[in-house]
Design a protein around this motif. Sequence first.
Motif, short mmCIF file in Angstrom:
data_model
loop_
_atom_site.label_atom_id
_atom_site.label_comp_id
_atom_site.label_asym_id
_atom_site.label_seq_id
_atom_site.Cartn_x
_atom_site.Cartn_y
_atom_site.Cartn_z
N ASP A 62 0.82 -1.20 0.00
CA ASP A 62 0.00 0.00 0.00
C ASP A 62 0.87 1.26 0.00
N LYS A 63 1.91 1.24 0.78
CA LYS A 63 2.78 2.41 0.94
C LYS A 63 3.55 2.73 -0.33
N TYR A 64 4.02 1.68 -1.01
CA TYR A 64 4.86 1.88 -2.19
C TYR A 64 4.12 1.62 -3.50
N HIS A 65 2.80 1.58 -3.43
CA HIS A 65 1.95 1.50 -4.62
C HIS A 65 2.28 0.26 -5.46
N ILE A 66 2.16 -0.92 -4.81
CA ILE A 66 2.36 -2.20 -5.48
C ILE A 66 1.09 -3.02 -5.26
N PRO A 67 0.06 -2.82 -6.07
CA PRO A 67 -1.24 -3.48 -5.85
C PRO A 67 -1.17 -5.00 -5.79
N GLU A 68 -0.34 -5.60 -6.63
CA GLU A 68 -0.28 -7.05 -6.67
C GLU A 68 0.30 -7.61 -5.37
N LEU A 69 1.23 -6.90 -4.77
CA LEU A 69 1.77 -7.32 -3.48
C LEU A 69 0.68 -7.28 -2.42
N CYS A 70 -0.16 -6.26 -2.44
CA CYS A 70 -1.29 -6.18 -1.51
C CYS A 70 -2.20 -7.39 -1.67
N ARG A 71 -2.49 -7.74 -2.90
CA ARG A 71 -3.40 -8.87 -3.16
C ARG A 71 -2.81 -10.17 -2.64
N VAL A 72 -1.53 -10.42 -2.92
CA VAL A 72 -0.90 -11.66 -2.49
C VAL A 72 -0.77 -11.70 -0.97
N ALA A 73 -0.38 -10.59 -0.36
CA ALA A 73 -0.22 -10.56 1.09
C ALA A 73 -1.55 -10.79 1.80
N ALA A 74 -2.63 -10.21 1.29
CA ALA A 74 -3.95 -10.41 1.89
C ALA A 74 -4.37 -11.87 1.79
N SER A 75 -4.11 -12.49 0.65
CA SER A 75 -4.46 -13.90 0.47
C SER A 75 -3.64 -14.79 1.40
N CYS A 76 -2.34 -14.51 1.50
CA CYS A 76 -1.48 -15.30 2.40
C CYS A 76 -1.88 -15.11 3.86
N PHE A 77 -2.25 -13.90 4.20
CA PHE A 77 -2.66 -13.61 5.58
C PHE A 77 -3.90 -14.43 5.94
N GLY A 78 -4.89 -14.44 5.03
CA GLY A 78 -6.10 -15.21 5.30
C GLY A 78 -5.81 -16.69 5.46
N SER A 79 -4.92 -17.22 4.64
CA SER A 79 -4.58 -18.64 4.73
C SER A 79 -3.83 -18.95 6.02
N THR A 80 -2.92 -18.06 6.39
CA THR A 80 -2.12 -18.27 7.59
C THR A 80 -2.98 -18.28 8.85
N LEU A 81 -4.02 -17.45 8.88
CA LEU A 81 -4.86 -17.36 10.08
C LEU A 81 -5.55 -18.67 10.39
N GLN A 82 -5.72 -19.53 9.42
CA GLN A 82 -6.44 -20.78 9.64
C GLN A 82 -5.71 -21.72 10.59
N TRP A 83 -4.39 -21.56 10.67
CA TRP A 83 -3.66 -22.48 11.55
C TRP A 83 -2.85 -21.77 12.64
N THR A 84 -2.92 -20.45 12.69
CA THR A 84 -2.16 -19.74 13.71
C THR A 84 -2.79 -19.93 15.09
N SER A 85 -2.00 -19.75 16.12
CA SER A 85 -2.49 -19.93 17.49
C SER A 85 -3.38 -18.77 17.89
N ALA A 86 -4.15 -18.99 18.97
CA ALA A 86 -5.02 -17.93 19.48
C ALA A 86 -4.19 -16.73 19.93
N GLN A 87 -3.03 -16.99 20.49
CA GLN A 87 -2.16 -15.90 20.94
C GLN A 87 -1.71 -15.05 19.76
N GLN A 88 -1.27 -15.70 18.68
CA GLN A 88 -0.85 -14.95 17.50
C GLN A 88 -2.03 -14.23 16.85
N LEU A 89 -3.19 -14.86 16.88
CA LEU A 89 -4.38 -14.27 16.29
C LEU A 89 -4.71 -12.93 16.96
N LEU A 90 -4.70 -12.91 18.28
CA LEU A 90 -5.02 -11.68 19.01
C LEU A 90 -3.90 -10.66 18.88
N SER A 91 -2.68 -11.11 18.71
CA SER A 91 -1.57 -10.18 18.47
C SER A 91 -1.77 -9.47 17.13
#
Length: 257
Positions: free
Chosen positions: A129-158
């Motif tokens: 977002d900061k450096y105007h790279i839309p495709e990086l935003c899209r990939v990071a958002a997708s990876c973030f959603g996937s990662t949340l499925q197995w992250t711990s409750a502690q990491q989730l709240l962090s």
Amino acid sequence: MSARGSQLQKAWDDARRARPQIALAAFKQYRDEDRFTDLTIICHGHEFKCHKVIVCAQSGFFAAACTNGFQERLTSKVELSDDPYHIFLLLEFLYGQAYFMWNDTSNGLDFDNPRYLPRIHIHLYELGDKYHIPELCRVAASCFGSTLQWTSAQQLLSCVQLIYQRECTIAQVLRGKIISQIIGRSADIVEDEEQKERLVKLVHENEHFREELFRAQLHDLAKTQDPTGGWNAREMGRDDSPCSNHTPEIGLNWFGI
């Protein structure tokens, strides 16, 4: 065109005739070997050499810095205040359309640190977002959603605390993903006394988190009847409904806290 420029143009033309992935791979090899690099990104004493044709073609920020008469155009150096590891991953993405977390100390950086997952995707989205790279935003958002499925409750709240400190479009893109995970895993969270207390604190201290959590709960129950007063969930979202003040106690009651 200089001899160096001609070599670079020939390398690009040869790679361009192949698939785009091969072209990027060729330039990544040139970067790794420090061949034809013409831009240096500096972060807290760490230097990353790269190619303007790769970086500027995908980033509006770097394109402007290298073409609009700024100092960076004259020096071919850009100084950033970001985490060097995040910039390393940003460059990995620009050269390969993906970024991977591994331990690489060639630049004096220790990447083998658990704090980078899943928080790293938040930081990479923010950089996109900061450096105007839309495709990086899209990939990071997708990876973030996937990662949340197995992250711990502690990491989730962090991650909740980290996301709700941000003011960029992270608020709209990533918040919904983490709210859904918190609602879906509420039983796991409240079973852990320490994480339950953290959730209570977040709900009480962060108005935006409290409101979005409450509205998401209402959305999930939009077709059900509220046993406390006969209002259905859609009506409860109205300004004149009994629950329109979104108090912390109402949101937490839905978690059984």
